[in-house]
Design a protein around this motif. Structure first.
Motif, mmCIF file in Angstrom:
data_model
loop_
_atom_site.group_PDB
_atom_site.id
_atom_site.type_symbol
_atom_site.label_atom_id
_atom_site.label_comp_id
_atom_site.label_asym_id
_atom_site.label_seq_id
_atom_site.Cartn_x
_atom_site.Cartn_y
_atom_site.Cartn_z
ATOM 1 N N TYR A 28 0.862 -1.184 0.000
ATOM 2 C CA TYR A 28 0.000 0.000 0.000
ATOM 3 C C TYR A 28 0.894 1.227 0.000
ATOM 4 C CZ TYR A 28 -3.829 -3.053 1.588
ATOM 5 O OH TYR A 28 -4.774 -4.041 1.704
ATOM 6 N N MET B 55 1.367 4.938 0.926
ATOM 7 C CA MET B 55 0.791 5.961 1.814
ATOM 8 C C MET B 55 1.686 7.182 1.756
ATOM 9 S SD MET B 55 -1.517 4.398 4.315
ATOM 10 C CE MET B 55 -0.873 4.846 5.908
ATOM 11 N N VAL C 263 3.715 0.555 2.567
ATOM 12 C CA VAL C 263 3.449 -0.463 3.590
ATOM 13 C C VAL C 263 3.401 -1.818 2.896
ATOM 14 C CG1 VAL C 263 1.826 -1.266 5.346
ATOM 15 C CG2 VAL C 263 2.051 1.189 4.891
ATOM 16 N N ALA D 19 2.103 -5.001 3.271
ATOM 17 C CA ALA D 19 1.151 -5.743 4.110
ATOM 18 C C ALA D 19 1.333 -7.254 3.943
ATOM 19 C CB ALA D 19 -0.269 -5.334 3.773
ATOM 20 N N PRO E 216 -0.765 -11.405 14.908
ATOM 21 C CA PRO E 216 -0.993 -10.132 15.580
ATOM 22 C C PRO E 216 -1.729 -9.128 14.695
ATOM 23 C CG PRO E 216 1.352 -10.693 15.532
ATOM 24 C CD PRO E 216 0.643 -11.725 14.741
ATOM 25 N N SER E 217 -2.268 -8.105 15.339
ATOM 26 C CA SER E 217 -2.935 -7.032 14.617
ATOM 27 C C SER E 217 -1.949 -6.381 13.646
ATOM 28 C CB SER E 217 -3.435 -6.011 15.639
ATOM 29 O OG SER E 217 -4.125 -5.006 14.983
ATOM 30 N N GLY E 218 -2.366 -6.166 12.416
ATOM 31 C CA GLY E 218 -1.505 -5.530 11.423
ATOM 32 C C GLY E 218 -0.589 -6.501 10.701
ATOM 33 N N SER E 219 -0.737 -7.818 10.953
ATOM 34 C CA SER E 219 0.190 -8.788 10.347
ATOM 35 C C SER E 219 -0.189 -9.122 8.897
ATOM 36 C CB SER E 219 0.250 -10.064 11.192
ATOM 37 O OG SER E 219 -1.040 -10.607 11.354
ATOM 38 N N GLY E 220 -1.409 -8.743 8.476
ATOM 39 C CA GLY E 220 -1.763 -8.974 7.072
ATOM 40 C C GLY E 220 -2.922 -9.928 6.847
ATOM 41 N N LYS E 221 -3.632 -10.291 7.909
ATOM 42 C CA LYS E 221 -4.716 -11.277 7.785
ATOM 43 C C LYS E 221 -5.841 -10.778 6.874
ATOM 44 C CE LYS E 221 -5.483 -11.361 12.236
ATOM 45 N NZ LYS E 221 -4.469 -10.368 12.653
ATOM 46 N N SER E 222 -6.312 -9.550 7.155
ATOM 47 C CA SER E 222 -7.429 -9.033 6.337
ATOM 48 C C SER E 222 -6.973 -8.800 4.905
ATOM 49 C CB SER E 222 -7.975 -7.724 6.921
ATOM 50 O OG SER E 222 -8.551 -7.973 8.169
ATOM 51 N N THR E 223 -5.723 -8.405 4.746
ATOM 52 C CA THR E 223 -5.187 -8.200 3.396
ATOM 53 C C THR E 223 -5.224 -9.516 2.624
ATOM 54 O OG1 THR E 223 -3.763 -6.479 4.291
ATOM 55 C CG2 THR E 223 -3.214 -7.305 2.107
ATOM 56 N N GLU F 71 -12.578 -12.328 11.139
ATOM 57 C CA GLU F 71 -12.901 -12.105 12.558
ATOM 58 C C GLU F 71 -14.395 -12.236 12.835
ATOM 59 O OE1 GLU F 71 -10.512 -10.589 14.870
ATOM 60 O OE2 GLU F 71 -8.953 -9.927 13.487
ATOM 61 N N HIS G 156 -8.583 -13.756 15.877
ATOM 62 C CA HIS G 156 -7.735 -13.670 17.066
ATOM 63 C C HIS G 156 -8.219 -14.662 18.113
ATOM 64 C CE1 HIS G 156 -5.498 -10.013 16.184
ATOM 65 N NE2 HIS G 156 -6.599 -9.447 15.747
HETATM 66 N N1 LIG Z 1 -5.922 0.293 2.507
HETATM 67 C C1 LIG Z 1 -4.767 0.357 3.166
HETATM 68 N N2 LIG Z 1 -3.902 1.379 2.974
HETATM 69 C C2 LIG Z 1 -2.717 1.425 3.609
HETATM 70 N N3 LIG Z 1 -2.291 0.501 4.481
HETATM 71 C C3 LIG Z 1 -3.104 -0.533 4.739
HETATM 72 C C4 LIG Z 1 -4.380 -0.672 4.101
HETATM 73 N N4 LIG Z 1 -4.967 -1.800 4.551
HETATM 74 C C5 LIG Z 1 -4.102 -2.334 5.420
HETATM 75 N N5 LIG Z 1 -2.975 -1.590 5.540
HETATM 76 C C6 LIG Z 1 -1.797 -1.896 6.367
HETATM 77 O O1 LIG Z 1 -1.354 -3.193 6.044
HETATM 78 C C7 LIG Z 1 -0.937 -3.901 7.199
HETATM 79 C C8 LIG Z 1 -1.751 -5.180 7.339
HETATM 80 O O2 LIG Z 1 -3.100 -4.844 7.638
HETATM 81 P P1 LIG Z 1 -4.266 -5.915 7.816
HETATM 82 O O3 LIG Z 1 -5.535 -5.161 7.913
HETATM 83 O O4 LIG Z 1 -4.138 -6.942 6.777
HETATM 84 O O5 LIG Z 1 -3.887 -6.553 9.241
HETATM 85 P P2 LIG Z 1 -4.676 -7.634 10.125
HETATM 86 O O6 LIG Z 1 -3.733 -8.765 10.367
HETATM 87 O O7 LIG Z 1 -5.974 -7.935 9.500
HETATM 88 O O8 LIG Z 1 -4.895 -6.850 11.498
HETATM 89 P P3 LIG Z 1 -6.125 -6.939 12.547
HETATM 90 O O9 LIG Z 1 -5.880 -8.171 13.357
HETATM 91 O O10 LIG Z 1 -5.948 -5.696 13.369
HETATM 92 O O11 LIG Z 1 -7.386 -6.946 11.779
HETATM 93 C C9 LIG Z 1 -1.096 -2.932 8.355
HETATM 94 O O12 LIG Z 1 0.150 -2.319 8.585
HETATM 95 C C10 LIG Z 1 -2.101 -1.927 7.847
HETATM 96 O O13 LIG Z 1 -1.923 -0.667 8.451
#
Ligand SMILES: Nc1ncnc2c1ncn2[C@@H]1O[C@H](COP(=O)(O)OP(=O)(O)OP(=O)(O)O)[C@@H](O)[C@H]1O
Ligand SMILES: [Mg+2]
Length: 243
Positions: free
Chosen positions: A18, A20, A25, A27, A46-53, A174, A207
């Protein structure tokens, strides 16, 4: 239903960057995973590790920067907009932490909406909608709007909606994140039951450690990479040797 030897989802060296402002970033940094038809997979980390991505890439909701996602051995990047919409409508059911139901529609209307998009006949749609609400234990709440339902009930409606067009994959991000312990457990048990009875492949970012007990495998993600993949029996063995 036993797990099959066919792959339903494969990712190859998947990365997502991504931009910014000046900062990039990363992801996902090269994720290669194989998922068998009929598996129940939890993606933990962990939060921010890339799961939702990862969820968004596998679900065709966003495009990777590099790498490939194969659904049923078809490279998603090769699909045109129409084919991608077809795949998202028919093959994948989505469940989100915040349920994402349409507030002005009843439970039954929310569930039948994806069937409208799939072009199903009205009577078939109503019949299937009622059956699905029965399956998730809400046969008595057909005409209630989301605001008249508890969180757990709303998530059940969302699960029924995800099943509307008999997808082969359920992607859940989640799904128990907004629910209390007991309700979360009920939702997990429901997903597991659907997985076992219908053979639907469940892939869930979570989580929630309660999810570990029902998962066939757990993908541990850290910093945009798969750190390790564990089967349930490996997890159980680890717990036994620790005690
Ligand atoms: N649209 C976006 N633009 C910029 N950065 C993004 C975007 N979406 C996610 N990120 C970044 O990518 C990284 C992974 O985010 P992601 O949402 O995949 O984490 P996650 O594992 O799902 O976290 P959580 O457990 O908090 O849901 C993070 O650093 C986040 O800030
Ligand atoms: Mg997330």
């Amino acid at each position: 239903m036993p797990r099959s030897d066919e792959y339903i989802v494969r990712t190859k060296d998947l990365s997502k960057h991504y931009q910014m402002g000046d900062e990039t970033v990363e992801a996902l940094k090269g994720v290669t995973v194989d998922i068998f038809r009929g598996e129940y997979i939890s993606i933990m980390g962990p939060s921010g590790s890339g799961k939702s991505t990862l969820f968004n890439m596998v679900g065709g909701l966003d495009k990777p920067t590099h790498g490939t996602v194969f659904i049923d051995e078809v490279d998603m990047a090769q699909l045109d907009a129409y084919e991608l919409a077809w795949l998202r409508c028919r093959k994948i059911g989505y469940i989100f932490q915040t349920f994402n139901l349409i507030p002005v529609m009843t439970a039954l209307e929310n569930i039948t909406l994806p069937m409208v998009f799939a072009g199903m006949a009205y009577d078939d749609m109503m019949k299937r909608g009622r059956e699905l609400l029965d399956t998730v234990g809400l046969g008595h709440r057909l005409h209630n709007k989301p605001g008249e339902l508890s969180g757990g009930q709303q998530q059940r409606v969302a699960i029924a909606r995800a099943l509307a067009n008999s997808p082969s994959i359920i992607l859940a991000d989640e799904p128990t994140g907004n629910l209390d312990l007991k309700t979360g457990k009920e939702i997990i048990d429901l997903l597991r039951r659907l997985n076992q009875e219908n053979g639907v492949t469940v892939i869930s970012a979570t989580h929630d450690l309660k999810m570990v007990d029902v998962s066939d495998r757990i993908f541990w993600i850290r910093d945009g990479l798969v750190d390790r993949v564990q089967t349930r029996s490996e997890m159980e063995q680890e717990v036994m040797t620790e005690h």
